[in-house]
Structure formats: C-alpha cells, structure tokens
Design a protein around this motif. Structure first.
Motif, PDB file in Angstrom:
ATOM      1  N   ILE A  41       0.924  -1.184  -0.037  1.00 24.66           N
ATOM      2  CA  ILE A  41       0.101  -0.074   0.131  1.00 24.66           C
ATOM      3  C   ILE A  41       1.036   1.380  -0.029  1.00 24.66           C
ATOM      4  CG2 ILE A  41      -1.650   1.423   1.626  1.00 24.66           C
ATOM      5  CD1 ILE A  41      -2.667  -1.548   2.116  1.00 24.66           C
ATOM      6  N   PHE A  42       1.958   1.226   0.793  1.00 25.38           N
ATOM      7  CA  PHE A  42       2.955   2.267   1.026  1.00 25.38           C
ATOM      8  C   PHE A  42       3.351   2.862  -0.637  1.00 25.38           C
ATOM      9  CE2 PHE A  42       6.979   4.254   1.226  1.00 25.38           C
ATOM     10  CZ  PHE A  42       6.732   5.184   2.371  1.00 25.38           C
ATOM     11  N   LEU A  43       3.673   1.760  -1.302  1.00 32.16           N
ATOM     12  CA  LEU A  43       4.431   1.850  -2.568  1.00 32.16           C
ATOM     13  C   LEU A  43       3.224   2.403  -3.445  1.00 32.16           C
ATOM     14  CD1 LEU A  43       6.370  -1.078  -2.961  1.00 32.16           C
ATOM     15  CD2 LEU A  43       7.656   1.222  -3.203  1.00 32.16           C
ATOM     16  N   GLN A  44       2.061   1.952  -3.449  1.00 30.39           N
ATOM     17  CA  GLN A  44       1.188   2.304  -4.426  1.00 30.39           C
ATOM     18  C   GLN A  44       0.589   3.788  -4.222  1.00 30.39           C
ATOM     19  OE1 GLN A  44      -1.700  -0.730  -3.284  1.00 30.39           O
ATOM     20  NE2 GLN A  44      -1.593  -1.680  -5.253  1.00 30.39           N
ATOM     21  N   VAL A  45       0.383   4.165  -2.932  1.00 29.79           N
ATOM     22  CA  VAL A  45       0.284   5.804  -2.897  1.00 29.79           C
ATOM     23  C   VAL A  45       1.276   6.600  -2.408  1.00 29.79           C
ATOM     24  CG1 VAL A  45      -2.047   4.674  -1.838  1.00 29.79           C
ATOM     25  CG2 VAL A  45      -0.032   5.499  -0.253  1.00 29.79           C
ATOM     26  N   HIS A  46       2.451   6.111  -2.126  1.00 34.33           N
ATOM     27  CA  HIS A  46       3.500   7.198  -2.155  1.00 34.33           C
ATOM     28  C   HIS A  46       4.296   7.069  -3.073  1.00 34.33           C
ATOM     29  CE1 HIS A  46       6.177   9.838   0.282  1.00 34.33           C
ATOM     30  NE2 HIS A  46       7.025   8.846   0.161  1.00 34.33           N
ATOM     31  N   LYS A  47       4.755   6.055  -3.822  1.00 37.47           N
ATOM     32  CA  LYS A  47       5.731   6.011  -4.842  1.00 37.47           C
ATOM     33  C   LYS A  47       5.026   5.246  -6.078  1.00 37.47           C
ATOM     34  CE  LYS A  47       9.138   7.470  -2.630  1.00 37.47           C
ATOM     35  NZ  LYS A  47       9.915   8.795  -2.773  1.00 37.47           N
ATOM     36  N   PRO A  48       3.631   6.082  -6.713  1.00 35.72           N
ATOM     37  CA  PRO A  48       3.061   5.464  -7.532  1.00 35.72           C
ATOM     38  C   PRO A  48       3.964   5.216  -9.283  1.00 35.72           C
ATOM     39  CG  PRO A  48       2.135   7.567  -7.316  1.00 35.72           C
ATOM     40  CD  PRO A  48       3.325   7.335  -6.248  1.00 35.72           C
ATOM     41  N   GLU A  49       4.751   6.165  -9.234  1.00 33.86           N
ATOM     42  CA  GLU A  49       5.821   5.923 -10.451  1.00 33.86           C
ATOM     43  C   GLU A  49       6.591   4.823 -10.453  1.00 33.86           C
ATOM     44  OE1 GLU A  49       8.145   7.919  -7.456  1.00 33.86           O
ATOM     45  OE2 GLU A  49       6.075   8.106  -7.717  1.00 33.86           O
ATOM     46  N   GLN A  50       6.982   4.121  -9.346  1.00 37.50           N
ATOM     47  CA  GLN A  50       7.863   3.015  -9.324  1.00 37.50           C
ATOM     48  C   GLN A  50       7.044   1.688 -10.084  1.00 37.50           C
ATOM     49  OE1 GLN A  50       9.498   2.244  -5.731  1.00 37.50           O
ATOM     50  NE2 GLN A  50      10.517   4.276  -5.330  1.00 37.50           N
ATOM     51  N   LYS A  51       8.150   1.167 -10.920  1.00 31.53           N
ATOM     52  CA  LYS A  51       7.461  -0.127 -11.366  1.00 31.53           C
ATOM     53  C   LYS A  51       6.925  -1.187 -10.202  1.00 31.53           C
ATOM     54  CE  LYS A  51      10.123  -0.128 -15.424  1.00 31.53           C
ATOM     55  NZ  LYS A  51      10.992  -0.871 -16.430  1.00 31.53           N
ATOM     56  N   SER A  52       7.448  -1.186  -9.171  1.00 30.61           N
ATOM     57  CA  SER A  52       7.127  -2.199  -8.109  1.00 30.61           C
ATOM     58  C   SER A  52       5.621  -1.756  -7.562  1.00 30.61           C
ATOM     59  CB  SER A  52       8.021  -2.299  -6.897  1.00 30.61           C
ATOM     60  OG  SER A  52       8.365  -0.865  -6.547  1.00 30.61           O
ATOM     61  N   ALA A  53       5.198  -0.722  -8.043  1.00 26.62           N
ATOM     62  CA  ALA A  53       3.975  -0.101  -7.359  1.00 26.62           C
ATOM     63  C   ALA A  53       2.852  -0.617  -8.489  1.00 26.62           C
ATOM     64  CB  ALA A  53       3.822   0.971  -7.346  1.00 26.62           C
ATOM     65  N   ARG A  54       3.185  -1.047  -9.622  1.00 17.21           N
ATOM     66  CA  ARG A  54       2.062  -1.712 -10.583  1.00 17.21           C
ATOM     67  C   ARG A  54       1.436  -2.983 -10.250  1.00 17.21           C
ATOM     68  NH1 ARG A  54       5.842   0.003 -15.877  1.00 17.21           N
ATOM     69  NH2 ARG A  54       5.851   2.331 -15.203  1.00 17.21           N
ATOM     70  N   PRO A  55       0.453  -3.162 -10.631  1.00 14.74           N
ATOM     71  CA  PRO A  55      -0.524  -4.435 -10.444  1.00 14.74           C
ATOM     72  C   PRO A  55       0.420  -5.758 -10.820  1.00 14.74           C
ATOM     73  CG  PRO A  55      -1.826  -2.665 -11.567  1.00 14.74           C
ATOM     74  CD  PRO A  55      -0.434  -2.403 -11.588  1.00 14.74           C
ATOM     75  N   TYR A  56       0.967  -5.687 -12.068  1.00 14.11           N
ATOM     76  CA  TYR A  56       1.772  -6.875 -12.183  1.00 14.11           C
ATOM     77  C   TYR A  56       2.889  -7.283 -11.397  1.00 14.11           C
ATOM     78  CZ  TYR A  56       5.269  -9.723 -14.763  1.00 14.11           C
ATOM     79  OH  TYR A  56       5.941 -10.850 -15.199  1.00 14.11           O
ATOM     80  N   ASN A  57       3.558  -6.227 -10.841  1.00 14.85           N
ATOM     81  CA  ASN A  57       4.425  -6.428  -9.953  1.00 14.85           C
ATOM     82  C   ASN A  57       4.107  -6.872  -8.605  1.00 14.85           C
ATOM     83  OD1 ASN A  57       5.760  -4.594 -11.906  1.00 14.85           O
ATOM     84  ND2 ASN A  57       7.486  -5.005 -11.049  1.00 14.85           N
TER      85      ASN A  57
END
Length: 163
Positions: A41-57
């Motif tokens: 959740i942290f990655l999705q909302v705080h670092k949305p531009e990172q590949k690791s925040a994408r649904p595939y990852n």
C-alpha cells in the motif's frame, strides 16, 4: 489529484486503502489484511511511479513469494515446526525455510521482471508460520493481494494519470 500535496495524499490514501481492505476482510470473515500488504500500500500511494507499485509487480511479485515460501516450508517439513510469531520459538526448519523462501523469491522475481520488495515479507510470513500451507490460508493471501492490487491501482492512477 495532482494538486493535493503529498503530505496529505499519501497518508489519507494509505489509511483509506488499509481500512477498506480490512473492512472487506471483516465482512468476508477472513483476514484479508496482513502485514506484508502495508508496504505494498505504501508503494502504491507514496511511490506510484515506481514499477514495483504496478499491479503486475504486486500480483506476480507476491505470487513469487508465496511459491518460494511454499517450496521452502514443504521441502524442509517446516510446517510441523511451531509458528514463530505465536510460539516465540525460532527453529532451524523455520530458519532454513525462510532462507530458501528469500532466495527463491528473488530468483523468481528477477527473470519475471516482477520486483516487489513487500513480497519478501509475504514469503517470510509463510516460512515463519504466520500462514500455514492450507488452501484456506493460500486463498486468504491471494484475496488480500488481489484486493489491494486492484484498489491500490485505482489510487495509483488518480495520483499518476496515464499510469
């Protein structure tokens, strides 16, 4: 939602997504909210531009962690050792299952281009006995991961249009 300051957006979005996932799990009578979803959740909302925040990852990364941990626990018979978090007892089978789970998680994520560091926590939760090797527990993990991946993607796209 680009106009909302990060210091407001990220905490409010993270709290909202956590509460929704928890409420849906409570409604379903299943623990769809578990510790390794916090960093997701942290990655999705705080670092949305990172590949690791994408649904595939998120989905493939956590799946790699689950598969890796299942292999580690099954191979070493660690499932019969006491769960570390509830027994406060760390045993060699759980240690070695954790080591295998961590190594295999990366071994799977790298060629799949599905880097998602929070999945390492999912692997450790299984290897240390937080989740057992039952269809029910694996279903709980899958449901929580899919729920957060989908809802988090909505928030990620609000924050980063064209994502």
């Amino acid at each position: 939602m680009k106009g909302v300051p990060e210091w407001i957006w990220a905490p409010v979005s993270a709290a909202l997504l956590t509460a929704i996932a928890g409420a849906m799990g409570l409604w379903a009578g299943l623990p769809w909210l578990f510790p390794s979803l916090g960093p997701t959740i942290f990655l999705q909302v705080h670092k949305p531009e990172q590949k690791s925040a994408r649904p595939y990852n998120v989905i493939v990364g956590h799946a790699a962690g689950i598969i890796a941990a299942v292999i580690g626990v099954f191979t070493l018979g660690a499932g019969s050792a006491p769960p570390v978090l509830s027994s406060n007892e760390l045993t060699w089978p759980r240690i070695w299952a954790s080591a295998i789970a961590m190594g295999l998680t990366l071994l799977l994520q790298v060629p799949l281009k599905a880097s998602h560091p929070p999945a390492a926590a999912t692997a450790m939760l299984i290897a240390l006995g937080g989740f057992s090797l039952t269809w029910r527990d694996m279903g709980v993990l899958a449901a929580g991961i899919l729920l957060v991946a989908l809802l988090g993607e909505g928030l990620r796209r609000l924050r980063q249009p064209g994502a």
